[in-house]
Design a protein around this motif. Structure first.
Motif, PDB file in Angstrom:
ATOM      1  N   LEU A   1       0.828  -1.205   0.000  1.00  0.00           N
ATOM      2  CA  LEU A   1       0.000   0.000   0.000  1.00  0.00           C
ATOM      3  C   LEU A   1       0.864   1.257   0.000  1.00  0.00           C
ATOM      4  O   LEU A   1       0.588   2.217  -0.723  1.00  0.00           O
ATOM      5  N   VAL A   2       1.928   1.249   0.799  1.00  0.00           N
ATOM      6  CA  VAL A   2       2.850   2.393   0.828  1.00  0.00           C
ATOM      7  C   VAL A   2       3.509   2.574  -0.532  1.00  0.00           C
ATOM      8  O   VAL A   2       3.652   3.699  -1.026  1.00  0.00           O
ATOM      9  N   LEU A   3       3.896   1.470  -1.168  1.00  0.00           N
ATOM     10  CA  LEU A   3       4.506   1.539  -2.495  1.00  0.00           C
ATOM     11  C   LEU A   3       3.548   2.138  -3.513  1.00  0.00           C
ATOM     12  O   LEU A   3       3.932   3.019  -4.294  1.00  0.00           O
ATOM     13  N   LEU A   4       2.300   1.701  -3.497  1.00  0.00           N
ATOM     14  CA  LEU A   4       1.311   2.223  -4.441  1.00  0.00           C
ATOM     15  C   LEU A   4       1.027   3.713  -4.196  1.00  0.00           C
ATOM     16  O   LEU A   4       0.959   4.503  -5.132  1.00  0.00           O
ATOM     17  N   CYS A   5       0.868   4.083  -2.941  1.00  0.00           N
ATOM     18  CA  CYS A   5       0.631   5.499  -2.615  1.00  0.00           C
ATOM     19  C   CYS A   5       1.846   6.352  -2.963  1.00  0.00           C
ATOM     20  O   CYS A   5       1.703   7.463  -3.478  1.00  0.00           O
ATOM     21  N   GLY A   6       3.023   5.823  -2.679  1.00  0.00           N
ATOM     22  CA  GLY A   6       4.245   6.545  -3.020  1.00  0.00           C
ATOM     23  C   GLY A   6       4.391   6.739  -4.519  1.00  0.00           C
ATOM     24  O   GLY A   6       4.804   7.802  -4.988  1.00  0.00           O
ATOM     25  N   ALA A   7       4.054   5.708  -5.295  1.00  0.00           N
ATOM     26  CA  ALA A   7       4.127   5.819  -6.755  1.00  0.00           C
ATOM     27  C   ALA A   7       3.124   6.849  -7.272  1.00  0.00           C
ATOM     28  O   ALA A   7       3.450   7.648  -8.166  1.00  0.00           O
ATOM     29  N   ALA A   8       1.932   6.860  -6.705  1.00  0.00           N
ATOM     30  CA  ALA A   8       0.930   7.853  -7.115  1.00  0.00           C
ATOM     31  C   ALA A   8       1.390   9.263  -6.748  1.00  0.00           C
ATOM     32  O   ALA A   8       1.270  10.196  -7.556  1.00  0.00           O
ATOM     33  N   GLY A   9       1.931   9.420  -5.546  1.00  0.00           N
ATOM     34  CA  GLY A   9       2.439  10.731  -5.138  1.00  0.00           C
ATOM     35  C   GLY A   9       3.605  11.180  -5.996  1.00  0.00           C
ATOM     36  O   GLY A   9       3.697  12.352  -6.380  1.00  0.00           O
ATOM     37  N   ALA A  10       4.498  10.257  -6.333  1.00  0.00           N
ATOM     38  CA  ALA A  10       5.642  10.601  -7.180  1.00  0.00           C
ATOM     39  C   ALA A  10       5.192  10.996  -8.575  1.00  0.00           C
ATOM     40  O   ALA A  10       5.740  11.930  -9.178  1.00  0.00           O
ATOM     41  N   ALA A  11       4.178  10.308  -9.116  1.00  0.00           N
ATOM     42  CA  ALA A  11       3.657  10.653 -10.438  1.00  0.00           C
ATOM     43  C   ALA A  11       3.054  12.057 -10.423  1.00  0.00           C
ATOM     44  O   ALA A  11       3.274  12.843 -11.356  1.00  0.00           O
ATOM     45  N   TYR A  12       2.306  12.373  -9.370  1.00  0.00           N
ATOM     46  CA  TYR A  12       1.739  13.727  -9.267  1.00  0.00           C
ATOM     47  C   TYR A  12       2.853  14.761  -9.135  1.00  0.00           C
ATOM     48  O   TYR A  12       2.837  15.796  -9.803  1.00  0.00           O
ATOM     49  N   LEU A  13       3.825  14.491  -8.269  1.00  0.00           N
ATOM     50  CA  LEU A  13       4.914  15.442  -8.065  1.00  0.00           C
ATOM     51  C   LEU A  13       5.728  15.640  -9.337  1.00  0.00           C
ATOM     52  O   LEU A  13       6.157  16.754  -9.631  1.00  0.00           O
TER      53      LEU A  13
ATOM     54  N   TRP B   1      -1.611  21.217  -5.468  1.00  0.00           N
ATOM     55  CA  TRP B   1      -2.290  20.667  -4.296  1.00  0.00           C
ATOM     56  C   TRP B   1      -1.317  20.147  -3.268  1.00  0.00           C
ATOM     57  O   TRP B   1      -1.702  19.414  -2.365  1.00  0.00           O
ATOM     58  N   LEU B   2      -0.080  20.491  -3.359  1.00  0.00           N
ATOM     59  CA  LEU B   2       0.923  20.006  -2.410  1.00  0.00           C
ATOM     60  C   LEU B   2       0.806  20.772  -1.094  1.00  0.00           C
ATOM     61  O   LEU B   2       0.664  21.996  -1.098  1.00  0.00           O
ATOM     62  N   PRO B   3       0.848  20.071   0.030  1.00  0.00           N
ATOM     63  CA  PRO B   3       0.700  20.760   1.320  1.00  0.00           C
ATOM     64  C   PRO B   3       1.932  21.592   1.655  1.00  0.00           C
ATOM     65  O   PRO B   3       3.054  21.261   1.272  1.00  0.00           O
TER      66      PRO B   3
ATOM     67  N   ARG C   1       4.770  15.732 -12.333  1.00  0.00           N
ATOM     68  CA  ARG C   1       4.070  16.636 -13.259  1.00  0.00           C
ATOM     69  C   ARG C   1       3.742  17.987 -12.644  1.00  0.00           C
ATOM     70  O   ARG C   1       3.246  18.859 -13.340  1.00  0.00           O
ATOM     71  N   THR C   2       3.983  18.171 -11.360  1.00  0.00           N
ATOM     72  CA  THR C   2       3.593  19.400 -10.665  1.00  0.00           C
ATOM     73  C   THR C   2       4.839  20.076 -10.101  1.00  0.00           C
ATOM     74  O   THR C   2       5.507  19.507  -9.248  1.00  0.00           O
ATOM     75  N   ASP C   3       5.131  21.269 -10.550  1.00  0.00           N
ATOM     76  CA  ASP C   3       6.321  21.979 -10.082  1.00  0.00           C
ATOM     77  C   ASP C   3       6.019  22.669  -8.746  1.00  0.00           C
ATOM     78  O   ASP C   3       5.271  23.644  -8.698  1.00  0.00           O
ATOM     79  N   PRO C   4       6.611  22.179  -7.637  1.00  0.00           N
ATOM     80  CA  PRO C   4       6.338  22.801  -6.344  1.00  0.00           C
ATOM     81  C   PRO C   4       6.984  24.177  -6.197  1.00  0.00           C
ATOM     82  O   PRO C   4       6.704  24.890  -5.235  1.00  0.00           O
ATOM     83  N   HIS C   5       7.827  24.565  -7.147  1.00  0.00           N
ATOM     84  CA  HIS C   5       8.412  25.904  -7.130  1.00  0.00           C
ATOM     85  C   HIS C   5       7.403  26.957  -7.578  1.00  0.00           C
ATOM     86  O   HIS C   5       7.620  28.139  -7.367  1.00  0.00           O
TER      87      HIS C   5
END
Length: 119
Positions: A5-17, A28-30, A19-23
């Motif tokens: 479950l952690v691996l799947l959530c981590g992969a989903a979070g990494a995919a979002y990150l 939607w990044l906290p 494509r999303t520039d936190p700079h």
């Protein structure tokens, strides 16, 4: 089950990150609650930007975002990998830090917080 479950959530979070520039604003990044309350940088501030920069091959920018977290990340990845490996084999595992090691981690985190907020 938890490591998968952690691996799947981590992969989903990494995919979002990826494509999303936190700079840039508008994602939607906290944000960091410590920074929001105090205006100071915590030991992990810049970690999301650091990971984004690493995923895009910007090693100098990752170093600038959070040097301490960058240096500690191989060890953290090892611990996560070991936990996942043992969990998928049906074993329970968690790292054990001696009280001296815990104190050292805390001292480094406090020193890094003071240093990055005064320099």
């Amino acid at each position: 089950m938890a490591p998968l479950l952690v691996l799947l959530c981590g992969a989903a979070g990494a995919a979002y990150l990826y494509r999303t520039d936190p700079h840039q604003p508008g994602h939607w990044l906290p944000g960091c609650p410590f920074h929001a309350v105090t205006g100071l940088l915590c030991p992990a501030c810049g970690g999301t930007r650091m990971v984004y920069d690493l995923m895009h091959g910007r090693y100098g920018a990752a170093w600038h975002d959070n040097r301490l977290l960058l240096l500690a990340s191989p060890y953290a990845l090892y611990l996560l990998g070991r936990w996942g490996y043992e969990g998928l084999r049906g074993r329970s595992w968690r790292p054990v830090l001696s009280p001296r090691a815990q104190l050292a981690v805390l001292a480094v985190a406090v020193a890094w917080t003071v240093l990055r907020n005064t320099v």
